[in-house]
Enzyme design. Structure first.
Site, PDB file in Angstrom:
ATOM      1  N   ARG A 103       1.284  -1.020  -0.186  1.00 62.10           N
ATOM      2  CA  ARG A 103       0.035   0.479  -0.276  1.00 62.10           C
ATOM      3  C   ARG A 103       1.503   1.118   0.280  1.00 62.10           C
ATOM      4  O   ARG A 103       2.100   0.981   0.833  1.00 62.10           O
ATOM      5  CB  ARG A 103      -1.064  -0.177   1.149  1.00 62.10           C
ATOM      6  CG  ARG A 103      -1.698   1.068   1.427  1.00 62.10           C
ATOM      7  CD  ARG A 103      -2.534   1.350   2.762  1.00 62.10           C
ATOM      8  NE  ARG A 103      -3.620   1.561   2.610  1.00 62.10           N
ATOM      9  CZ  ARG A 103      -3.643   3.303   2.780  1.00 62.10           C
ATOM     10  NH1 ARG A 103      -2.671   3.798   2.989  1.00 62.10           N
ATOM     11  NH2 ARG A 103      -4.993   3.655   3.091  1.00 62.10           N
ATOM     12  N   ASN A 106       1.733   6.763   3.589  1.00 63.09           N
ATOM     13  CA  ASN A 106       0.998   8.627   2.929  1.00 63.09           C
ATOM     14  C   ASN A 106      -0.552   9.431   1.642  1.00 63.09           C
ATOM     15  O   ASN A 106      -0.741   9.421   1.647  1.00 63.09           O
ATOM     16  CB  ASN A 106       2.094  10.152   2.514  1.00 63.09           C
ATOM     17  CG  ASN A 106       2.922   9.139   3.548  1.00 63.09           C
ATOM     18  OD1 ASN A 106       2.972   9.089   4.927  1.00 63.09           O
ATOM     19  ND2 ASN A 106       3.905   9.006   3.338  1.00 63.09           N
ATOM     20  N   CYS A 107      -1.053   7.790   1.312  1.00 66.51           N
ATOM     21  CA  CYS A 107      -2.211   7.964   0.342  1.00 66.51           C
ATOM     22  C   CYS A 107      -3.232   7.126   1.641  1.00 66.51           C
ATOM     23  O   CYS A 107      -3.362   6.154   1.912  1.00 66.51           O
ATOM     24  CB  CYS A 107      -2.127   6.881  -0.655  1.00 66.51           C
ATOM     25  SG  CYS A 107      -2.361   7.132  -1.796  1.00 66.51           S
ATOM     26  N   PHE A 108      -4.737   8.797   0.893  1.00 66.21           N
ATOM     27  CA  PHE A 108      -5.636   7.891   1.383  1.00 66.21           C
ATOM     28  C   PHE A 108      -7.004   8.192   0.892  1.00 66.21           C
ATOM     29  O   PHE A 108      -6.246   8.848  -0.389  1.00 66.21           O
ATOM     30  CB  PHE A 108      -6.206   8.734   2.601  1.00 66.21           C
ATOM     31  CG  PHE A 108      -4.995   9.030   4.353  1.00 66.21           C
ATOM     32  CD1 PHE A 108      -4.748   8.306   5.026  1.00 66.21           C
ATOM     33  CD2 PHE A 108      -4.136   9.856   3.747  1.00 66.21           C
ATOM     34  CE1 PHE A 108      -3.806   8.056   5.934  1.00 66.21           C
ATOM     35  CE2 PHE A 108      -3.088   9.976   4.947  1.00 66.21           C
ATOM     36  CZ  PHE A 108      -2.964   9.284   6.063  1.00 66.21           C
TER      37      PHE A 108
END
Lengths: 108, 119, 101
Positions: A103, A106-108
């Site tokens: 994944r 820092n990625c939402f």
């Protein structure tokens, strides 16, 4: 050891634990779970993020994915809207998942 | 927007400090913050070419450094006297574009930023 | 605007204080904490550099509790001993803090 019938181990977010478990058939299953039917345009981006990972040992977050696509495939494809069209609703998250990568941080 | 400067002063594999610095920079960049990275003291060892970390155990810091541009970090600064003191050959580095700074330029860089992240 | 530099490594074992003294700017302050307080000793290898920094108008502080814990009370350079309240005040008075560790 996983036998040939069972799906390889995944983490809590559905990402493969080991990249060596990945193959195109697994990718199609992962995509199906996200309601994505893989076309040649999808495969082009999947191979691109795998190349990104080989080069940088990181999964690309959104901006990095757009920049890299722009650099490798040109301005028409190197745009958020193009990637959104393929991997809605979260291109950076879904393409790494389907490509068998961790994944993106820092990625939402 | 406030400007951030990450100062990374430790060598790449002996401790996790260099990796934590790089991850802080990548996190700030992912949130579209204005962040720059300065390598000095043993931190310049992160720039050494031909790093071959143990496969499957250590991640390559050199490869991650090369990703900074893709993640929106445009400038990597390095303290030239630190490299010179260590005999680091500036022709044999793992990344291409580095802005080398002398003592005065480092002082200016620090004073020109709103926040420092010390690693 | 200025920077507060904190240093927590002994100059007898480590180059950290030397780097800090080399790169601090006029108007900055330096605070020696933990093993950094050994840098307050006149016998430290950094003493000449430290005195030249003080001569440039940079104030060098040391945390009193850390000096006391190590029994450091004599043969010290011209540093200012402070308590934790002053540490907090210095942190607020400077624009940025660089911790050298």
């Amino acid at each position: 050891m996983t036998n040939s019938n069972s799906f390889p181990a995944i983490d809590q977010d559905g990402y493969l634990l080991s990249r060596t478990d990945w193959n195109p058939a697994i990718a199609r299953q992962l995509a199906q779970a996200e309601h994505i039917e893989l076309t040649a345009n999808h495969w082009e981006i999947i191979e691109l993020v795998q190349e990104f990972y080989r080069e940088f040992e990181l999964s690309p977050a959104s901006r990095a994915l757009v920049r890299y696509t722009q650099q490798k495939l040109g301005n028409d494809k190197g745009r958020s809207i193009y990637l959104m069209g393929l991997f809605a609703p979260h291109p950076a998250l879904l393409v790494s998942k389907i490509a068998g990568l961790p994944r993106p941080a820092n990625c939402f | 927007m406030k400007s951030l400067l990450c100062i990374s002063r430790h060598s790449p594999y002996g401790t996790a400090i260099a990796r934590e610095a790089l991850e802080a920079v990548l996190a700030a960049a992912a949130f579209e913050q204005n962040i720059a990275l300065l390598l000095m003291d043993d931190g310049v060892w992160q720039l050494k070419d031909q790093q071959q970390p143990i496969a499957g155990i250590q991640k390559s810091l050199a490869r991650n450094l090369n990703a900074l541009e893709m993640f929106g970090v445009d400038t990597v600064y390095a303290h030239q006297p630190s490299a010179q003191k260590r005999g680091l050959n500036t022709a044999e580095l793992c990344i291409e574009s580095i802005e080398w700074l002398d003592d005065d330029q480092v002082r200016q860089l620090i004073s020109n930023h709103d926040h420092l992240l010390s690693f | 605007m200025s920077t507060l530099h904190t240093v927590n490594k002994s100059p007898f074992a480590d180059q950290t204080l030397q780097s800090c003294l080399t790169l601090c700017a006029n108007g900055d302050s330096i605070l020696l904490i933990e093993d950094g307080t050994y840098g307050a000793l006149t016998a430290a290898p950094t003493t000449a550099l430290l005195n030249s920094v003080i001569a440039r108008g940079i104030t060098v502080y040391a945390l009193g509790d850390d000096l006391a814990a190590r029994g450091l009370h004599s043969q010290l350079n011209n540093i200012t001993t402070i308590n934790y309240q002053t540490f907090v005040r210095l942190s607020c008075e400077h624009k940025t803090i660089q911790s050298w560790y």
